[in-house]
Design a protein around this motif. Structure first.
Motif, PDB file in Angstrom:
ATOM      1  N   ASP A   1       0.917  -1.093   0.143  1.00  0.00           N
ATOM      2  CA  ASP A   1      -0.072  -0.213   0.039  1.00  0.00           C
ATOM      3  C   ASP A   1       0.956   1.294  -0.016  1.00  0.00           C
ATOM      4  OD1 ASP A   1      -2.590   1.103  -0.007  1.00  0.00           O
ATOM      5  OD2 ASP A   1      -2.599   1.630   1.919  1.00  0.00           O
TER       6      ASP A   1
ATOM      7  N   HIS B   1       0.361   5.682   0.613  1.00  0.00           N
ATOM      8  CA  HIS B   1      -0.229   6.948   0.938  1.00  0.00           C
ATOM      9  C   HIS B   1       0.670   8.012   0.589  1.00  0.00           C
ATOM     10  CE1 HIS B   1      -4.383   5.524   2.093  1.00  0.00           C
ATOM     11  NE2 HIS B   1      -3.553   4.509   2.646  1.00  0.00           N
TER      12      HIS B   1
ATOM     13  N   LEU C   1      -0.246  11.324   6.825  1.00  0.00           N
ATOM     14  CA  LEU C   1      -0.726  10.588   5.506  1.00  0.00           C
ATOM     15  C   LEU C   1      -2.065  10.905   5.180  1.00  0.00           C
ATOM     16  CD1 LEU C   1       1.087   7.270   6.504  1.00  0.00           C
ATOM     17  CD2 LEU C   1       1.652   8.696   4.513  1.00  0.00           C
ATOM     18  N   SER C   2      -2.471  11.030   3.783  1.00  0.00           N
ATOM     19  CA  SER C   2      -3.821  11.401   3.275  1.00  0.00           C
ATOM     20  C   SER C   2      -4.518  10.159   2.881  1.00  0.00           C
ATOM     21  CB  SER C   2      -3.472  12.171   2.165  1.00  0.00           C
ATOM     22  OG  SER C   2      -4.745  12.605   1.562  1.00  0.00           O
ATOM     23  N   GLY C   3      -5.662  10.087   3.412  1.00  0.00           N
ATOM     24  CA  GLY C   3      -6.439   9.066   2.781  1.00  0.00           C
ATOM     25  C   GLY C   3      -7.771   9.044   3.311  1.00  0.00           C
ATOM     26  N   HIS C   4      -8.481   8.199   2.931  1.00  0.00           N
ATOM     27  CA  HIS C   4     -10.081   8.294   3.175  1.00  0.00           C
ATOM     28  C   HIS C   4     -10.260   7.963   4.593  1.00  0.00           C
ATOM     29  CE1 HIS C   4     -14.306   8.429   2.553  1.00  0.00           C
ATOM     30  NE2 HIS C   4     -14.500   7.386   3.025  1.00  0.00           N
ATOM     31  N   SER C   5      -9.307   6.987   5.270  1.00  0.00           N
ATOM     32  CA  SER C   5      -9.322   6.510   6.814  1.00  0.00           C
ATOM     33  C   SER C   5      -8.236   7.318   7.350  1.00  0.00           C
ATOM     34  CB  SER C   5      -9.149   5.048   6.687  1.00  0.00           C
ATOM     35  OG  SER C   5      -8.098   4.676   6.249  1.00  0.00           O
TER      36      SER C   5
ATOM     37  N   ALA D   1      -5.392   6.375   7.024  1.00  0.00           N
ATOM     38  CA  ALA D   1      -4.267   6.241   6.177  1.00  0.00           C
ATOM     39  C   ALA D   1      -3.042   5.490   6.452  1.00  0.00           C
ATOM     40  CB  ALA D   1      -3.834   7.370   5.379  1.00  0.00           C
TER      41      ALA D   1
ATOM     42  N   VAL E   1      -0.681   3.135   6.327  1.00  0.00           N
ATOM     43  CA  VAL E   1      -0.289   2.366   5.188  1.00  0.00           C
ATOM     44  C   VAL E   1       0.158   0.892   5.558  1.00  0.00           C
ATOM     45  CG1 VAL E   1       1.841   3.450   5.222  1.00  0.00           C
ATOM     46  CG2 VAL E   1       1.041   2.617   3.105  1.00  0.00           C
TER      47      VAL E   1
ATOM     48  N   HIS F   1      -2.786  -1.348   6.209  1.00  0.00           N
ATOM     49  CA  HIS F   1      -3.684  -1.352   5.130  1.00  0.00           C
ATOM     50  C   HIS F   1      -3.053  -2.408   4.355  1.00  0.00           C
ATOM     51  CE1 HIS F   1      -5.608   3.029   4.976  1.00  0.00           C
ATOM     52  NE2 HIS F   1      -5.749   1.927   6.008  1.00  0.00           N
TER      53      HIS F   1
ATOM     54  N   SER G   1      -7.864   2.377  11.134  1.00  0.00           N
ATOM     55  CA  SER G   1      -7.468   1.130  10.477  1.00  0.00           C
ATOM     56  C   SER G   1      -7.299  -0.078  11.052  1.00  0.00           C
ATOM     57  CB  SER G   1      -5.867   1.536   9.771  1.00  0.00           C
ATOM     58  OG  SER G   1      -6.144   2.508   8.808  1.00  0.00           O
TER      59      SER G   1
END
Length: 394
Positions: free
Chosen positions: A240, A242, A263-267, A269, A271, A274, A305
């Motif tokens: 993964d 991010h 870290l940018s992400g919908h959750s 993030a 990484v 994930h 996460s």
């Protein structure tokens, strides 16, 4: 025993597969003939193997009302006919024989097989049918290698001569009219051990041919662990990435690490989590994290996460797999992972309910090459080994 190459397909021969048992001793939660086996089911594999040995109709004897379930289990094997089984094996076999007797033309020969012995080597079928040139019946047998005794209650009795004993397998082959007549004459008598006993009771001979270890009967749960797609181990990998954006820290392995970026992400993030979640999902062939937690679904916006990881672990546990070990690598220039490595191992061990010595967390850089080298993002890759444990609680 060597396999015979280019075995010809038998003509004028039909088959019967007895598949009406409950299979309770296997402890699979369903009749064992419907259990997964080498990419299909036990019944499907048995039907395919028998079809490859002969070209006539195959009557599959099943409980009443199970035609759809059995048909789905068998798949696209041609020439299948269903018959309803009886209270005893002999009654079920008789039902199959009557179904064949009603066909035009009637077969000259028949092989009667148990679904619980799905792996039929072609050369065994060839030997059985060849033996019918000389005798009305033939059965595959294996020698007895253990010492044998009779019992005297719960005490040891007299020794039995193992040289005179054989282990009997299926399929058992017969001239059709001979076994049909013998089965009709048997009606109302005690349950026979197998169909060859019925033929012998009618005064007809039964030849012995070499069987095969592959025809071992699937009976207990451990048989399915080693003989089916219920593998003792499963491995998976995950990867993964991010993007890094301005912020006050990053989540890695469920640990918040102070940093001048996030870290940018919908959750959240994370990484590393994930990648590990994908590795577990991959090991059990359940897709990836996006299949279970699509980024288009607003309920997962900003989600922690560990929720995703717990879901993957639960799916694995439902299949009786537990975490064996984890090897996780984080790829970035910054922040430095080393000072947090032990905390990450301990957090992963807590999330996965394993000892820390089953968890490896490593970090590396790309020597300032690529997006991670330029500090644009963080990547992670994970490998996981799952171990089959029947006592694993979902």
């Amino acid at each position: 025993m060597a396999e015979t190459a280019d075995i010809p397909i038998a003509r004028d021969c039909a088959g019967i597969i007895v598949a009406g048992g409950s299979g309770k001793r296997a402890g699979l939660g369903l009749p064992k003939q419907y259990a997964r086996y080498r990419g299909t089911t036990v019944l499907g594999f048995a039907a395919k193997a028998l079809r490859e040995a002969m070209d006539g109709p195959i009557v599959v004897v099943i409980p009443a009302g199970e035609e759809k379930r059995a048909s789905d289990a068998i798949g696209n094997v041609e020439g299948i006919v269903f018959a309803t089984g009886g209270e005893t094996r002999q009654a079920s076999v008789q039902s199959g024989l009557e179904a064949l007797a009603a066909m035009t033309p009637r077969p000259d020969r028949v092989m009667i097989h148990d679904a619980a012995r799905p792996d039929l080597p072609p050369d065994v079928a060839h030997r059985l049918l060849a033996a019918l040139r000389e005798t009305p019946g033939a059965i595959p047998v294996l020698p007895v290698v253990d010492s044998m005794i009779e019992t005297d209650g719960e005490l040891m009795g007299a020794p039995a001569e193992r040289e005179q004993l054989r282990r009997v397998q299926t399929p058992q082959a017969f001239r059709f009219d001979a076994i049909h007549t013998a089965q009709q004459a048997w009606q109302g008598q005690l349950t026979a051990g197998d169909d060859a006993q019925v033929l012998r009771a009618a005064g007809m001979g039964v030849a012995l041919v070499d069987g095969h270890a592959r025809l071992a009967k699937l009976t207990y749960q451990e048989d399915f662990v080693t003989e089916t797609t219920v593998l003792p181990f499963r491995s998976g990998s995950g990867y993964d990435v991010h993007r890094l954006v301005p912020g006050d820290g990053v989540w890695l392995c469920g640990v918040h690490v102070a940093h001048d970026h996030a870290l940018s992400g919908h959750s959240d993030a994370d990484v590393a989590l994930h990648a590990l979640t994908d590795a577990i999902l991959g090991a059990i062939a359940e897709g990836d994290i996006g299949d279970h937690f699509p980024p288009s679904d607003p309920q997962w916006k900003g989600a922690a996460s560990p929720i995703f990881l717990a879901h993957a672990v639960k799916l694995a546990a439902a299949r009786k797999y537990a975490i064996g070990n984890v090897d996780l690598t984080i790829i970035c220039e910054a922040p430095k992972v080393g000072p947090h490595r032990q905390a990450m191992r301990e957090r992963l061990a807590e999330l996965l309910a394993v000892d820390t010595d089953a968890i490896s967390v490593k970090a590396t850089t790309t020597e300032r090459l690529g997006f991670t080298g330029r500090g644009e993002g963080i990547a992670a890759q994970a490998q996981v080994l799952l171990v089959y444990r029947p006592d694993t609680a979902a």
